[in-house]
Design a protein around this motif. Structure first.
Motif, PDB file in Angstrom:
ATOM      1  N   ARG A 141       0.727  -1.131   0.142  1.00  0.00           N
ATOM      2  CA  ARG A 141      -0.075  -0.022   0.006  1.00  0.00           C
ATOM      3  C   ARG A 141       0.906   1.542   0.056  1.00  0.00           C
ATOM      4  NH1 ARG A 141      -4.891   1.287  -1.435  1.00  0.00           N
ATOM      5  NH2 ARG A 141      -5.280  -1.090  -0.793  1.00  0.00           N
ATOM      6  N   SER A 142       1.873   1.078   0.687  1.00  0.00           N
ATOM      7  CA  SER A 142       2.841   2.369   0.620  1.00  0.00           C
ATOM      8  C   SER A 142       3.503   2.633  -0.588  1.00  0.00           C
ATOM      9  CB  SER A 142       3.799   2.120   1.626  1.00  0.00           C
ATOM     10  OG  SER A 142       4.981   1.018   1.530  1.00  0.00           O
ATOM     11  N   GLY A 143       3.570   1.820  -1.593  1.00  0.00           N
ATOM     12  CA  GLY A 143       4.322   2.042  -2.657  1.00  0.00           C
ATOM     13  C   GLY A 143       5.589   1.637  -2.630  1.00  0.00           C
ATOM     14  N   ALA A 177       4.703   2.965   5.979  1.00  0.00           N
ATOM     15  CA  ALA A 177       3.462   3.535   5.323  1.00  0.00           C
ATOM     16  C   ALA A 177       3.169   4.677   5.844  1.00  0.00           C
ATOM     17  CB  ALA A 177       2.396   2.432   5.773  1.00  0.00           C
ATOM     18  N   LEU A 178       3.401   5.217   7.127  1.00  0.00           N
ATOM     19  CA  LEU A 178       3.119   6.380   7.634  1.00  0.00           C
ATOM     20  C   LEU A 178       4.001   7.458   6.812  1.00  0.00           C
ATOM     21  CD1 LEU A 178       2.602   5.968  11.518  1.00  0.00           C
ATOM     22  CD2 LEU A 178       0.836   6.586   9.552  1.00  0.00           C
ATOM     23  N   ILE A 179       5.439   7.133   7.005  1.00  0.00           N
ATOM     24  CA  ILE A 179       6.273   7.957   6.196  1.00  0.00           C
ATOM     25  C   ILE A 179       6.244   8.201   4.635  1.00  0.00           C
ATOM     26  CG2 ILE A 179       8.976   7.967   5.637  1.00  0.00           C
ATOM     27  CD1 ILE A 179       9.441   6.532   8.165  1.00  0.00           C
ATOM     28  N   LYS A 180       5.614   7.119   3.995  1.00  0.00           N
ATOM     29  CA  LYS A 180       5.312   7.318   2.598  1.00  0.00           C
ATOM     30  C   LYS A 180       4.027   7.791   2.280  1.00  0.00           C
ATOM     31  CE  LYS A 180       7.006   5.194  -0.402  1.00  0.00           C
ATOM     32  NZ  LYS A 180       7.955   5.857  -1.478  1.00  0.00           N
ATOM     33  N   GLY A 181       3.285   8.389   3.260  1.00  0.00           N
ATOM     34  CA  GLY A 181       2.203   9.028   3.082  1.00  0.00           C
ATOM     35  C   GLY A 181       0.762   8.610   3.264  1.00  0.00           C
ATOM     36  N   VAL A 182       0.705   7.006   3.393  1.00  0.00           N
ATOM     37  CA  VAL A 182      -0.466   6.440   3.554  1.00  0.00           C
ATOM     38  C   VAL A 182      -1.283   7.106   4.701  1.00  0.00           C
ATOM     39  CG1 VAL A 182      -1.802   4.097   3.960  1.00  0.00           C
ATOM     40  CG2 VAL A 182       0.245   4.210   2.797  1.00  0.00           C
ATOM     41  N   ARG A 183      -2.604   7.137   4.465  1.00  0.00           N
ATOM     42  CA  ARG A 183      -3.662   7.736   5.383  1.00  0.00           C
ATOM     43  C   ARG A 183      -4.761   6.890   5.678  1.00  0.00           C
ATOM     44  NH1 ARG A 183       0.243  10.151   6.037  1.00  0.00           N
ATOM     45  NH2 ARG A 183       0.882  12.266   5.673  1.00  0.00           N
ATOM     46  N   GLU A 240      -7.627   5.976   4.898  1.00  0.00           N
ATOM     47  CA  GLU A 240      -8.274   5.124   4.014  1.00  0.00           C
ATOM     48  C   GLU A 240      -7.544   4.041   3.657  1.00  0.00           C
ATOM     49  OE1 GLU A 240      -8.160   8.308   3.876  1.00  0.00           O
ATOM     50  OE2 GLU A 240     -10.010   9.283   3.977  1.00  0.00           O
ATOM     51  N   GLY A 241      -6.210   4.307   3.635  1.00  0.00           N
ATOM     52  CA  GLY A 241      -5.081   3.402   3.088  1.00  0.00           C
ATOM     53  C   GLY A 241      -5.093   2.202   4.302  1.00  0.00           C
ATOM     54  N   PHE A 242      -5.159   2.691   5.594  1.00  0.00           N
ATOM     55  CA  PHE A 242      -4.895   1.771   6.627  1.00  0.00           C
ATOM     56  C   PHE A 242      -6.092   0.804   6.781  1.00  0.00           C
ATOM     57  CE2 PHE A 242      -2.098   5.174   8.507  1.00  0.00           C
ATOM     58  CZ  PHE A 242      -0.843   4.398   8.198  1.00  0.00           C
ATOM     59  N   VAL A 243      -7.282   1.344   6.480  1.00  0.00           N
ATOM     60  CA  VAL A 243      -8.551   0.753   6.626  1.00  0.00           C
ATOM     61  C   VAL A 243      -8.749  -0.381   5.568  1.00  0.00           C
ATOM     62  CG1 VAL A 243     -11.310   0.647   6.495  1.00  0.00           C
ATOM     63  CG2 VAL A 243      -9.956   2.519   7.642  1.00  0.00           C
ATOM     64  N   GLU A 244      -7.986  -0.052   4.355  1.00  0.00           N
ATOM     65  CA  GLU A 244      -8.215  -0.826   3.157  1.00  0.00           C
ATOM     66  C   GLU A 244      -6.911  -2.253   3.436  1.00  0.00           C
ATOM     67  OE1 GLU A 244      -9.175  -2.691  -0.285  1.00  0.00           O
ATOM     68  OE2 GLU A 244     -10.218  -1.151   0.848  1.00  0.00           O
ATOM     69  N   VAL A 245      -5.888  -1.553   4.136  1.00  0.00           N
ATOM     70  CA  VAL A 245      -4.843  -2.862   4.506  1.00  0.00           C
ATOM     71  C   VAL A 245      -5.410  -3.633   5.500  1.00  0.00           C
ATOM     72  CG1 VAL A 245      -2.712  -2.918   5.927  1.00  0.00           C
ATOM     73  CG2 VAL A 245      -2.728  -1.158   4.058  1.00  0.00           C
ATOM     74  N   ILE A 246      -6.185  -3.347   6.263  1.00  0.00           N
ATOM     75  CA  ILE A 246      -6.872  -4.192   7.571  1.00  0.00           C
ATOM     76  C   ILE A 246      -7.891  -5.237   6.935  1.00  0.00           C
ATOM     77  CG2 ILE A 246      -8.374  -4.386   9.583  1.00  0.00           C
ATOM     78  CD1 ILE A 246      -5.480  -3.339  10.033  1.00  0.00           C
ATOM     79  N   ARG A 247      -8.551  -4.537   5.772  1.00  0.00           N
ATOM     80  CA  ARG A 247      -9.653  -5.185   5.218  1.00  0.00           C
ATOM     81  C   ARG A 247      -9.041  -6.283   4.399  1.00  0.00           C
ATOM     82  NH1 ARG A 247     -11.767  -1.517   2.404  1.00  0.00           N
ATOM     83  NH2 ARG A 247     -13.474  -1.031   3.840  1.00  0.00           N
ATOM     84  N   GLU A 248      -7.787  -6.078   3.823  1.00  0.00           N
ATOM     85  CA  GLU A 248      -7.303  -6.999   2.815  1.00  0.00           C
ATOM     86  C   GLU A 248      -6.392  -7.961   3.599  1.00  0.00           C
ATOM     87  OE1 GLU A 248      -7.388  -7.328  -0.626  1.00  0.00           O
ATOM     88  OE2 GLU A 248      -8.844  -5.674  -0.376  1.00  0.00           O
TER      89      GLU A 248
END
Length: 447
Positions: free
Chosen positions: A78-80, A274-280, A282-290
């Motif tokens: 997710r972080s790229g 992920a935080l350093i790379k700018g994941v916010r 919505e991205g965290f929610v998607e990570v938990i879901r996946e």
């Protein structure tokens, strides 16, 4: 005899359910519970055993390693950071023939040391590497075959979900299984990379280069124009991945923490990246879901796999199979070949974890009785299974690549054809491990 007949009937029902398209977790669960009920003569006993099995499985500390490693991989994807890693390796390979294909192989090797799942690697690099290869004029079969084939590195290079499941089922040390996969994993990555380099030299037009640019110049044309310097974000992503791998695997192998603790630390480091790379948010929610979507089926499979193991123990079918095979006076190599063929064929139809759950409770005691080293046997099994999942007709990784590529002109046949050299190399490496067991046993014996 009655028990054996009952088990054969149950196995036939299991195969029928799988053939009809019933999910493996449902098929295995129904067959196991029904079999235990028939053996004990009581449905109450079967339900009681199932409930105790589920409780013991889900509370076991070691089982947390699976969702934690999946969570780590999801944060990285997710972080790229996976794209950063690919771009960094691509630049390092700028003077290598077929550099994009080689970068895909090496990128999958490093990314596999984070996610531990072939399907995740295939999905990530289908979106990352395929557009770059198309832009460079690569043949579609070559590029997609490379992505599908090299994704198998994710199940061999630690931390591997397959190794974790194997260790849980056989009560082997997961950290030593991780060590057993290091040298074969490196060897396989080198085999894949060397194949791409030689193929690029022999047939440069398939790699987007004119024949006159073959040899040392293949893959280097316009390298200064299309490969700008790495950005700060790419350096952070690449460095973060490498540091994460070194800390997690180094800590596990040095004995500083267990595989479960290492997975937790890896997930935390991936969260920071992920935080350093700018994941916010919505991205965290998607990570938990996946993570939940990927981990839940595996956990359910493990519950029913333990129920399946209890069914085999109650029926005595393991001893029956062992006695039967031993009575045939077969060479250990022939017995192992039969197992490899079973794994390979099953890999064409069902996923890797399910194959391990179905076969390992029977195959491992049989391999032990023939004196086959358990770590070498585990690597041979995983290599054979991974070969199956990139072969027709239902290679799971190939279907994943097809689904992730936004190109209607691509056919499954093209991907299967392009991936064929890779599953052959997987089987060759399995053969090498059998004849040279130290490739798998050296590091577990030392550390």
């Amino acid at each position: 005899m009655a028990n054996t007949t009952l088990i054969l009937f149950g196995f036939g029902v299991l195969m029928l359910l799988l053939t009809l398209g019933v999910p493996v977790v449902v098929s295995l669960g129904l067959t196991s519970v029904l079999g235990v009920g028939l053996l004990t003569g009581s449905s109450d006993v079967a339900i009681s055993i199932l409930s105790s099995t589920a409780f013991e499985a889900l509370r076991d500390y070691v089982f947390a390693v699976i969702p934690l490693f999946i969570l780590m991989g999801e944060f990285v994807a997710r972080s790229g950071a996976a794209l950063d890693l690919y771009n960094s390796i691509n630049r390092l390979m700028r003077r290598v023939p077929g550099r994009l294909a080689v970068a895909t192989v090496l990128g999958n090797a490093v990314f596999g040391a984070i996610v531990g799942v072939s399907v995740a690697s295939a999905a990530a690099f289908s979106r990352i590497a395929y557009p770059a290869m198309c832009k460079a004029g690569y043949d579609k079969s070559v590029s997609l075959g490379c992505i599908a084939g090299s994704a198998s590195l994710g199940m061999l290079i630690p931390p591997s979900i397959l190794m974790i499941v194997w260790g849980v089922l056989t009560q082997q040390s997961i950290s030593k299984l991780f060590l057993a996969g290091v040298l074969p994993g490196i060897a396989l990555a080198l085999m894949f990379a060397l194949f791409c380099i030689v193929y690029a030299i022999i047939k440069p037009e398939a790699f987007g280069r004119k024949p006159e640019l073959a040899g040392a110049d293949a893959g280097t044309a316009s390298r200064d124009a299309d490969l700008p310097p790495l950005s700060k974000s790419e350096l952070i992503g690449t460095g973060g991945c490498l540091v994460m791998i070194a800390l997690v695997l180094g800590g596990i192998w040095s004995g500083m923490f267990t595989p479960t603790e290492g997975a937790g630390i890896g997930a935390l480091l991936a969260l920071v990246l992920a935080l350093i790379k700018g994941v916010r948010w919505e991205g965290f929610v998607e990570v938990i879901r996946e993570t939940g979507k990927a981990a839940a089926p595996i956990m359910c499979l493990l519950i029913f796999a333990q129920m399946y193991s209890r069914l085999l123990a109650l029926s005595g079918v393991g001893g029956t199979v062992q006695t039967f095979v031993t009575g045939l006076n077969m060479d250990p190599g022939m017995v192992l070949l039969a197992m490899v063929l079973v794994w390979f064929v099953l890999g064409m139809f069902i996923d890797s974890v399910s194959i391990i759950l179905l076969t390992v409770p029977i195959f491992v005691p049989l391999a032990n009785s023939f004196g086959i080293d358990p770590y070498a046997f585990a690597l041979i099994g995983i290599l054979s299974i991974e070969a199956g999942i990139i072969t027709p007709p239902f290679g799971l990784v190939v279907f994943t690549v097809k689904g992730c590529v936004n190109d209607p002109a691509v056919t499954l046949g093209q991907i299967f054809w392009g991936a064929s050299p890779y599953w052959m190399m997987l089987l060759v490496l399995a053969l090498i491990v059998y004849f040279v067991p130290p490739l798998a046993t050296l590091l577990p014996a030392i550390l």
